[in-house]
Design an enzyme around this catalytic site. Structure first.
Site, PDB file in Angstrom:
ATOM      1  N   ARG A   1      -3.327 -10.302   4.835  1.00 36.66           N
ATOM      2  CA  ARG A   1      -3.698 -10.339   3.407  1.00 36.66           C
ATOM      3  C   ARG A   1      -2.536  -9.782   2.595  1.00 36.66           C
ATOM      4  O   ARG A   1      -2.243  -8.590   2.655  1.00 36.66           O
ATOM      5  CB  ARG A   1      -4.968  -9.503   3.208  1.00 36.66           C
ATOM      6  CG  ARG A   1      -5.474  -9.449   1.770  1.00 36.66           C
ATOM      7  CD  ARG A   1      -6.710  -8.559   1.679  1.00 36.66           C
ATOM      8  NE  ARG A   1      -7.249  -8.524   0.336  1.00 36.66           N
ATOM      9  CZ  ARG A   1      -6.808  -7.720  -0.626  1.00 36.66           C
ATOM     10  NH1 ARG A   1      -5.830  -6.880  -0.384  1.00 36.66           N
ATOM     11  NH2 ARG A   1      -7.352  -7.774  -1.818  1.00 36.66           N
TER      12      ARG A   1
ATOM     13  N   LYS B   1       0.812  -1.227   0.000  1.00 36.50           N
ATOM     14  CA  LYS B   1       0.000   0.000   0.000  1.00 36.50           C
ATOM     15  C   LYS B   1       0.840   1.269   0.000  1.00 36.50           C
ATOM     16  O   LYS B   1       2.026   1.251   0.276  1.00 36.50           O
ATOM     17  CB  LYS B   1      -1.013  -0.049   1.145  1.00 36.50           C
ATOM     18  CG  LYS B   1      -2.173  -0.997   0.746  1.00 36.50           C
ATOM     19  CD  LYS B   1      -3.333  -1.025   1.695  1.00 36.50           C
ATOM     20  CE  LYS B   1      -4.400  -1.959   1.101  1.00 36.50           C
ATOM     21  NZ  LYS B   1      -5.460  -2.295   2.071  1.00 36.50           N
TER      22      LYS B   1
HETATM   23  N1  HH2 Z   1      -7.414  -4.036   0.634  1.00 34.94           N
HETATM   24  C1  HH2 Z   1      -7.707  -4.068  -0.696  1.00 34.94           C
HETATM   25  C2  HH2 Z   1      -8.727  -4.903  -1.142  1.00 34.94           C
HETATM   26  N2  HH2 Z   1      -9.434  -5.694  -0.288  1.00 34.94           N
HETATM   27  N3  HH2 Z   1      -9.822  -6.481   1.908  1.00 34.94           N
HETATM   28  C3  HH2 Z   1      -9.547  -6.463   3.216  1.00 34.94           C
HETATM   29  N4  HH2 Z   1     -10.222  -7.247   4.081  1.00 34.94           N
HETATM   30  N5  HH2 Z   1      -8.560  -5.651   3.733  1.00 34.94           N
HETATM   31  C4  HH2 Z   1      -7.837  -4.817   2.922  1.00 34.94           C
HETATM   32  O1  HH2 Z   1      -6.973  -4.075   3.448  1.00 34.94           O
HETATM   33  C5  HH2 Z   1      -8.109  -4.823   1.517  1.00 34.94           C
HETATM   34  C6  HH2 Z   1      -9.133  -5.681   1.036  1.00 34.94           C
HETATM   35  C7  HH2 Z   1      -6.936  -3.205  -1.653  1.00 34.94           C
HETATM   36  O2  HH2 Z   1      -7.550  -2.950  -2.838  1.00 34.94           O
HETATM   37  P1  HH2 Z   1      -7.169  -3.262  -4.362  1.00 34.94           P
HETATM   38  O3  HH2 Z   1      -6.982  -1.972  -5.066  1.00 34.94           O
HETATM   39  O4  HH2 Z   1      -8.202  -4.154  -4.906  1.00 34.94           O
HETATM   40  O5  HH2 Z   1      -5.752  -3.922  -4.403  1.00 34.94           O
HETATM   41  P2  HH2 Z   1      -5.243  -5.339  -3.948  1.00 34.94           P
HETATM   42  O6  HH2 Z   1      -6.396  -6.279  -4.028  1.00 34.94           O
HETATM   43  O7  HH2 Z   1      -4.141  -5.642  -4.926  1.00 34.94           O
HETATM   44  O8  HH2 Z   1      -4.714  -5.193  -2.557  1.00 34.94           O
END
Ligand code: HH2
Length: 267
Positions: A245, A211
């Site tokens: 995650r 992030k």
């Molecule tokens: N962060 C993303 C997506 N889903 N779910 C949970 N539970 N916690 C998180 O911190 C979280 C999440 C980040 O979003 P995205 O832009 O889709 O990127 P990536 O899936 O590659 O992390």
């Protein structure tokens, strides 16, 4: 308590901040999920909608077309359980029918009123994540009275809501939502004070992998943030996170093995 579980990220999106486009082809996403399983992922989190700051929304049809084949294949394997990263009823429903065991909703069941009932009916695991605002606006100027107390109050309310809709409390996981309406200092404070979330009595999911706060601190581009990701997740684990995650499972597994040996010595 053993080491935290590792949730491996399987993105099927053209625009995720971290690996957008890399795995849009379902066959590549399936192969990637299987690699993460072989590296020791405890859960595979399949997502078809990017929630990065400023991301455009996607229709349920489009999202389902992306993730459907991937959930089908990965849930049909002998491998780890599949989580569906969605806020949409239709997507969650198809994924649960295909064998997904967890719904990971970054809106904490606020997007579609029937999603909670669906989860209750399927008796799946549910992740309730905090987000301030929505992905289009969340990074504009997030303000909290107290970042931890405010997020705890939000999550307590969402747990009550989920339970009121028939979701068993034992199936609920909570997540402070690193990067979702937080500035760098908010994100750092959430690491330091993560232990305070244990008052809510539910296991903590933590998602900081690659992030932007890591990039802000190190200057590293998005696919070069493994060192910062490991530091962040080891601290989160030390402070009580139960599920991490991450995009890169093997190095996280190694780091956790060492962290766990230090933190939980054999008697
Ligand atoms: N962060 C993303 C997506 N889903 N779910 C949970 N539970 N916690 C998180 O911190 C979280 C999440 C980040 O979003 P995205 O832009 O889709 O990127 P990536 O899936 O590659 O992390």
């Amino acid at each position: 308590m053993g080491p935290a579980k590792i949730m491996g990220i399987v993105n099927v999106t053209p625009d995720s901040f971290s690996d957008g486009g890399e795995f849009l082809d379902p066959q590549r996403a399936i192969a990637h999920g299987r690699e993460l399983a072989a590296e020791g992922a405890d859960v595979l989190d399949v997502g078809g909608e990017s929630t990065r700051p400023g991301a455009a929304g996607v229709t349920a049809e489009e999202e389902l077309a992306r993730v459907g084949p991937v959930v089908d294949a990965l849930a049909g394997d002998e491998g780890p359980p599949v989580s569906i990263d969605t806020s949409k009823l239709a997507v969650a429903e198809a994924a649960l029918e295909a064998g997904a065991a967890m719904v990971n909703d970054v809106t904490a069941l606020r997007s579609e009123s029937e999603l909670a009932g669906l989860c209750a009916e399927h008796r799946c695991e549910v992740v309730l994540m905090h987000m301030l605002g929505d992905p289009r606006t969340m990074q504009e100027n997030p303000v909290y009275d107290d970042v931890v107390d405010d997020i705890k109050a939000f999550l307590a309310e969402r747990i009550d809501f989920a339970v009121s809709q028939g979701i068993e409390e034992e199936r609920i996981w909570i997540d402070p939502g690193i990067g979702f309406g937080k500035n760098v200092e908010h994100n750092l404070e959430l690491h330091r004070r993560l232990g305070e979330f244990s008052d809510l009595g539910r296991p903590i999911v933590f998602g900081s992998s690659r992030k932007s706060f890591i990039g802000r601190l190190t200057g590293a581009e998005v696919d070069q943030r493994l060192g910062g990701t490991i530091a962040s997740n080891v601290i989160a684990y030390a402070n009580g996170a139960a599920m991490l995650r991450v995009h890169e499972v093997a190095p996280m597994r190694e780091a956790l093995t060492v962290a766990d040996a230090i933190l939980q010595p054999d008697p």
